[in-house]
Write an enzyme that holds these catalytic residues in place. Structure first.
Site, PDB file in Angstrom:
ATOM      1  N   CYS A  93      -8.289 -78.407  44.810  1.00 47.36           N
ATOM      2  CA  CYS A  93      -7.027 -79.133  44.915  1.00 47.36           C
ATOM      3  C   CYS A  93      -7.268 -80.601  44.610  1.00 47.36           C
ATOM      4  O   CYS A  93      -8.214 -81.194  45.146  1.00 47.36           O
ATOM      5  CB  CYS A  93      -6.464 -78.966  46.328  1.00 47.36           C
ATOM      6  N   HIS A 135      -0.320 -71.695  44.475  1.00 46.67           N
ATOM      7  CA  HIS A 135      -0.917 -72.900  45.061  1.00 46.67           C
ATOM      8  C   HIS A 135       0.095 -74.052  45.061  1.00 46.67           C
ATOM      9  O   HIS A 135       0.292 -74.717  46.085  1.00 46.67           O
ATOM     10  CB  HIS A 135      -2.165 -73.280  44.257  1.00 46.67           C
ATOM     11  N   GLU A 136       0.749 -74.282  43.932  1.00 48.39           N
ATOM     12  CA  GLU A 136       1.686 -75.409  43.832  1.00 48.39           C
ATOM     13  C   GLU A 136       2.940 -75.172  44.675  1.00 48.39           C
ATOM     14  O   GLU A 136       3.471 -76.112  45.277  1.00 48.39           O
ATOM     15  CB  GLU A 136       2.044 -75.692  42.374  1.00 48.39           C
ATOM     16  N   HIS A 139       2.166 -76.070  48.129  1.00 48.14           N
ATOM     17  CA  HIS A 139       2.283 -77.523  48.311  1.00 48.14           C
ATOM     18  C   HIS A 139       3.724 -77.915  48.623  1.00 48.14           C
ATOM     19  O   HIS A 139       3.973 -78.712  49.532  1.00 48.14           O
ATOM     20  CB  HIS A 139       1.844 -78.276  47.050  1.00 48.14           C
TER      21      HIS A 139
END
Length: 169
Positions: A93, A135-136, A139
């Site tokens: 990351c 993953h994004e 976030h």
């Protein structure tokens, strides 16, 4: 277009849920362009808006270095797994430098959202792009990949973070 500061682990914006985008205006386009510049400058394959301090549901990605990879952006993303098959691989990351760990994600996902003009977009992704999408989107929900690790991996990652120069500034 500009390279923005990438927020690092410990910044409260990284654990805050981003707001839905309702205004598709010039400031949104500028944000997206800046995010591409920032991601490329940092050598990443994805970047969420809260990683540059903006709580809007936007992420950019670039997996075009791989065969069949894509480069693009998604606003107000929603994804769903297409099968229960998973992939496990090293994940890192930009907001947590020098830390990578084996992370399990769905192998294939269907993504939907909007483009910078508010038009619907969607596609099916697998492999690295599917990992990047998950993953994004994490976030944007205020979830760091560290939460996806087993306790031993998380403890080891936290040790690296605590010992790092960037964390101890």
């Amino acid at each position: 277009m500009a390279v923005r500061e990438v927020r690092l682990f410990g910044d409260p914006v990284l654990v805050s849920r981003a707001d839905e985008v309702v205004d598709f205006d010039e400031s949104l386009s500028t944000l997206i362009d800046d995010m591409f510049d920032t991601m490329e400058d940092a050598g990443g394959v994805g970047l969420a808006a809260n990683q540059v301090g903006v709580l809007r549901r936007v992420f950019v990605f670039d997996t075009s270095h791989q065969e069949g990879g894509l480069r693009g952006h998604v606003i107000n993303p929603v994804w769903e797994p297409l099968t229960e098959d998973t992939q496990t691989g090293k994940e890192g990351c930009l907001s947590i430098p020098d830390v990578s760990a084996e992370t399990t994600r769905y192998e294939t996902v269907r993504l939907s959202g909007q483009d910078r003009d508010g038009n619907p977009v969607g596609f099916v992704a697998n492999g690295l792009l599917a990992r990047c999408i998950q993953h994004e989107t994490d976030h944007l929900d205020g979830v760091l990949f560290l939460k996806r690790l087993d306790p031993a991996e998380r403890k080891a990652a936290m040790g690296v973070i605590r010992a790092s120069a960037w964390f101890n500034k």
